[in-house]
Design a protein around this motif. Sequence first.
Motif, PDB file in Angstrom:
ATOM      1  N   ASP A 106      27.697 108.575  22.261  1.00 45.99           N
ATOM      2  CA  ASP A 106      28.663 107.750  22.972  1.00 45.99           C
ATOM      3  C   ASP A 106      28.155 106.316  22.890  1.00 45.99           C
ATOM      4  O   ASP A 106      27.097 105.983  23.418  1.00 45.99           O
ATOM      5  N   ARG A 107      28.914 105.452  22.202  1.00 40.91           N
ATOM      6  CA  ARG A 107      28.439 104.091  21.970  1.00 40.91           C
ATOM      7  C   ARG A 107      29.553 103.073  22.165  1.00 40.91           C
ATOM      8  O   ARG A 107      30.738 103.425  22.126  1.00 40.91           O
ATOM      9  N   VAL A 108      29.136 101.841  22.359  1.00 40.78           N
ATOM     10  CA  VAL A 108      30.065 100.743  22.612  1.00 40.78           C
ATOM     11  C   VAL A 108      29.744  99.608  21.651  1.00 40.78           C
ATOM     12  O   VAL A 108      28.594  99.232  21.478  1.00 40.78           O
ATOM     13  N   LYS A 109      30.785  99.070  21.034  1.00 43.52           N
ATOM     14  CA  LYS A 109      30.624  97.898  20.167  1.00 43.52           C
ATOM     15  C   LYS A 109      30.998  96.657  20.962  1.00 43.52           C
ATOM     16  O   LYS A 109      32.043  96.618  21.611  1.00 43.52           O
ATOM     17  N   ILE A 110      30.126  95.665  20.904  1.00 46.11           N
ATOM     18  CA  ILE A 110      30.407  94.365  21.517  1.00 46.11           C
ATOM     19  C   ILE A 110      30.555  93.372  20.377  1.00 46.11           C
ATOM     20  O   ILE A 110      29.602  93.106  19.642  1.00 46.11           O
ATOM     21  N   GLY A 111      31.763  92.861  20.211  1.00 43.35           N
ATOM     22  CA  GLY A 111      32.023  91.916  19.130  1.00 43.35           C
ATOM     23  C   GLY A 111      32.912  90.788  19.614  1.00 43.35           C
ATOM     24  O   GLY A 111      33.334  90.763  20.767  1.00 43.35           O
ATOM     25  N   THR A 112      33.203  89.863  18.716  1.00 40.51           N
ATOM     26  CA  THR A 112      34.068  88.739  19.064  1.00 40.51           C
ATOM     27  C   THR A 112      35.050  88.471  17.934  1.00 40.51           C
ATOM     28  O   THR A 112      34.771  88.782  16.763  1.00 40.51           O
ATOM     29  N   THR A 113      36.192  87.909  18.300  1.00 39.01           N
ATOM     30  CA  THR A 113      37.218  87.589  17.316  1.00 39.01           C
ATOM     31  C   THR A 113      38.221  86.611  17.923  1.00 39.01           C
ATOM     32  O   THR A 113      38.296  86.463  19.138  1.00 39.01           O
ATOM     33  N   THR A 114      38.971  85.965  17.041  1.00 38.82           N
ATOM     34  CA  THR A 114      40.105  85.156  17.477  1.00 38.82           C
ATOM     35  C   THR A 114      41.419  85.874  17.162  1.00 38.82           C
ATOM     36  O   THR A 114      42.474  85.435  17.583  1.00 38.82           O
ATOM     37  N   ASN A 115      41.317  86.963  16.407  1.00 41.80           N
ATOM     38  CA  ASN A 115      42.496  87.747  16.042  1.00 41.80           C
ATOM     39  C   ASN A 115      42.203  89.225  16.325  1.00 41.80           C
ATOM     40  O   ASN A 115      41.909  89.989  15.409  1.00 41.80           O
ATOM     41  N   PRO A 116      42.290  89.643  17.602  1.00 44.35           N
ATOM     42  CA  PRO A 116      41.871  91.001  17.932  1.00 44.35           C
ATOM     43  C   PRO A 116      42.709  92.103  17.289  1.00 44.35           C
ATOM     44  O   PRO A 116      42.161  93.150  16.940  1.00 44.35           O
ATOM     45  N   GLN A 174      44.079  92.256  14.291  1.00 42.73           N
ATOM     46  CA  GLN A 174      43.599  92.450  12.936  1.00 42.73           C
ATOM     47  C   GLN A 174      42.172  92.999  12.926  1.00 42.73           C
ATOM     48  O   GLN A 174      41.862  93.936  12.193  1.00 42.73           O
ATOM     49  N   ARG A 175      41.309  92.445  13.748  1.00 43.44           N
ATOM     50  CA  ARG A 175      39.902  92.859  13.769  1.00 43.44           C
ATOM     51  C   ARG A 175      39.749  94.301  14.240  1.00 43.44           C
ATOM     52  O   ARG A 175      39.040  95.094  13.625  1.00 43.44           O
ATOM     53  N   LEU A 176      40.412  94.667  15.321  1.00 44.42           N
ATOM     54  CA  LEU A 176      40.273  96.016  15.863  1.00 44.42           C
ATOM     55  C   LEU A 176      40.902  97.072  14.958  1.00 44.42           C
ATOM     56  O   LEU A 176      40.457  98.218  14.936  1.00 44.42           O
ATOM     57  N   ALA A 177      41.901  96.672  14.181  1.00 38.53           N
ATOM     58  CA  ALA A 177      42.504  97.612  13.233  1.00 38.53           C
ATOM     59  C   ALA A 177      41.506  97.992  12.136  1.00 38.53           C
ATOM     60  O   ALA A 177      41.614  99.062  11.535  1.00 38.53           O
ATOM     61  N   ALA A 178      40.531  97.135  11.883  1.00 40.23           N
ATOM     62  CA  ALA A 178      39.558  97.383  10.812  1.00 40.23           C
ATOM     63  C   ALA A 178      38.316  98.135  11.291  1.00 40.23           C
ATOM     64  O   ALA A 178      37.464  98.475  10.480  1.00 40.23           O
ATOM     65  N   ILE A 179      38.208  98.390  12.591  1.00 38.58           N
ATOM     66  CA  ILE A 179      37.011  99.038  13.134  1.00 38.58           C
ATOM     67  C   ILE A 179      37.372 100.414  13.685  1.00 38.58           C
ATOM     68  O   ILE A 179      38.198 100.513  14.599  1.00 38.58           O
ATOM     69  N   PRO A 180      36.749 101.468  13.162  1.00 39.10           N
ATOM     70  CA  PRO A 180      37.010 102.793  13.750  1.00 39.10           C
ATOM     71  C   PRO A 180      36.511 102.818  15.199  1.00 39.10           C
ATOM     72  O   PRO A 180      35.377 102.431  15.480  1.00 39.10           O
ATOM     73  N   HIS A 181      37.367 103.237  16.108  1.00 37.60           N
ATOM     74  CA  HIS A 181      37.001 103.362  17.517  1.00 37.60           C
ATOM     75  C   HIS A 181      38.028 104.251  18.204  1.00 37.60           C
ATOM     76  O   HIS A 181      39.089 104.521  17.658  1.00 37.60           O
TER      77      HIS A 181
END
Length: 188
Positions: A101-111, A113-120
Motif C-alpha cells: 500500500d503506497r502513496v505517490k506525492i507529485g506535482t503538476t500544472t495539468n493534473p 493529463q498527468r494522472l492519466a499517465a500514472i497507474p493508481h
Amino acid sequence: MVTSSCCVPGCAGTAADALAGVTLCATHVTLVTEFAAEHVGVEDALPGPCAVCGSRIGVRFPSGFVCARCEWRWGDVPDGDLAPPRVDVVYYLRMRDDFGDRVKIGTTTNPRQRLAAIPHQDLLAFERGDRSLERRRHTQFAATRYPGTEWFRATPELLAHIDAVAAGVEDPWDLHARWTSEALALRG
C-alpha cells in the motif's frame, strides 16, 4: 415620533421600520424575510453547463447563478484567447499492489493529463503548491520513501497528513475546479 403606514396597497398596518426608504409593517417584513430565505443561495440546475468546469449544478442568488463546483458566475465567459491559468498542485495518489500500500506525492500544472499517465487506484487529495511544496513533503516523509521514486509507504502519519489536506473536500477535482475558477477571476 412620526408613524407611517405600510406601503403595501390595502394594508392598514403601521410601519415597523423604514428599510432603504420602504416602509413595511411587521407582517410584511416577515413575509419578505421568509421569501428571501427561500430564494437566496438555493442549489439548482444551471441553465447550461459551467464555462469553466462543465458542471450542471449551481447556486441561485438574486443576482444570478454561480457554479456549485468551481464558483464561476454563470454567464461570464472566460477569455478564449488567453491560455488557461496556471494552477500548481501537489497530488496524492494511492496504489495497492504487489509492492504494498503506497502513496505517490507529485506535482503538476495539468493534473488530468498527468494522472492519466500514472497507474493508481485512488486520487486522495490535491494540495495547492508547486515543486517547493512537493520537496517539503518528500523531505517530511523521507523515512518511508521507496528509493529513487516519488512513492511512499502508506503509513498512519502520511495518511493523517492527507486526511488533514483533504478535510472538508468530498472530491479533489471540485477543489481544483475552484482554484482554476479563482485564477480566471483574478486574471480579470
